[in-house]
Design a protein around this motif. Sequence first.
Motif, mmCIF file in Angstrom:
data_model
loop_
_atom_site.group_PDB
_atom_site.id
_atom_site.type_symbol
_atom_site.label_atom_id
_atom_site.label_comp_id
_atom_site.label_asym_id
_atom_site.label_seq_id
_atom_site.Cartn_x
_atom_site.Cartn_y
_atom_site.Cartn_z
ATOM 1 N N UNK A 1 5.848 5.207 0.662
ATOM 2 C CA UNK A 1 6.150 6.549 1.092
ATOM 3 C C UNK A 1 5.694 6.373 2.769
ATOM 4 N N UNK A 2 4.413 5.719 2.796
ATOM 5 C CA UNK A 2 4.037 5.392 4.391
ATOM 6 C C UNK A 2 4.759 4.535 5.000
ATOM 7 N N UNK A 3 5.247 3.297 4.246
ATOM 8 C CA UNK A 3 6.200 2.488 4.640
ATOM 9 C C UNK A 3 7.405 2.864 5.133
ATOM 10 N N UNK A 4 8.152 4.115 4.456
ATOM 11 C CA UNK A 4 9.255 4.512 4.740
ATOM 12 C C UNK A 4 8.989 5.315 6.019
ATOM 13 N N UNK A 5 7.969 6.111 6.092
ATOM 14 C CA UNK A 5 7.640 6.887 7.235
ATOM 15 C C UNK A 5 7.707 6.101 8.490
ATOM 16 N N UNK A 6 6.767 4.919 8.483
ATOM 17 C CA UNK A 6 6.427 4.251 9.636
ATOM 18 C C UNK A 6 7.609 3.445 10.000
ATOM 19 N N UNK A 7 8.438 2.679 9.168
ATOM 20 C CA UNK A 7 9.563 1.849 9.514
ATOM 21 C C UNK A 7 10.620 2.502 9.946
ATOM 22 N N UNK A 8 10.628 3.847 9.922
ATOM 23 C CA UNK A 8 11.963 4.647 10.441
ATOM 24 C C UNK A 8 11.639 5.550 11.624
#
Length: 379
Positions: free
Chosen positions: A283-290
């Motif tokens: 979830x953190x990766x999705x927030x940061x990468x986008x």
Amino acid sequence: MRALTAALLVLSGPSAAPVRDQQQWVLDALNVEQAWTVTKGEGVTVAVVDSGVDGQIKELKGRVSAGPDMTSGAVSRQMPPGRHGTAMAGLIAASGEDDGLIGVAPKAHILSLPMLTDDDPEVSVPPAQDEEQVTESPLARALRYAANHGAKVVSMSIGSYGPLRSEREAVSYALGKGVVLVAAVGNDGLTEYARQNSTSYWSFPAGYPGVIGVAATDKQGKRAAFSSDNLSVLVAAPGVGVPVVKRKSGYELSEGTSSAAALVAGVAALIKAKYPDLPPEQVAQALASSARGRPAAGYDDQTGYGVVDAAAALNAAERLTGEQRSVVAGKEHFGQGEDSPVPTRPGPDPLRLWLYGGGVLVALVMFCGAIILLNQRKE
């Protein structure tokens, strides 16, 4: 025991314009309305660790559960609703009832876990040493309660200096249960220390590994001057002039990383509603990468990876879910090649035993024959 304080700095009354018009820039900055075509947070409970939440205001009525007072070991004691906790809960899950304020995840449920009051003073002292003698802090108690009572996201618009062992362990426990943890990074960007050192004191819980630390930005998407800048910052969200609900009724404007963290917690609720099995780190990766407005270097300690984009984060989460499925797909992922031969059973090989035995027998015959020949020549 150290104090935990709210990160809200300023609350002032908005103009007479309708609140939905007032908050439109916030919804646009986070690209929320496009995300709503996918999900509005149905079925997700967000724990608000803050002052108490007023569940009687029209935008939250019927969708708030009140947990016990986290400052006390007695699970039956409850704290009265507070101004700050109510405001943050509204940013996460207000329904927009009667053209009122609408939250990022307007169909999510709120679990109110009060652990401070609106009268708690701001912390303005340097960080102390790790207070290992504390067996369990109110925040640690709140995190474990949230993880054990169905929360999928925890919003923490609070902060204090110095880590605690009980909180580190509670953070690990909640993450292990699949709970997404979101926290404000603090409002120390204009302190004397920050000016002299070009960085801010770390605030906790935002500073704990695995917690999504959120900085505040203005209407132009630039970091708010008061927002703390250090490596606890993962992403950013609006935190200047953000409309919020008031206790009982009405609206006001908020300023601080508190609001930014609550908004990102709402986006995390959208992701968990659509992809409930996505682990917190993804979830953190999705927030940061986008994120939008990514710094030139890709990351900095002021806005992290940029301002959260709710719709893009949902798309990133979908891709991550696909990657996750491919990893566990087994034979379909690696192809339909021939299976490896079945391993031989441990122990002696019969063929080798026969060869060895035959060799020994031939050697004995030859040895005996040589002895007979030698004896005949002597005679």
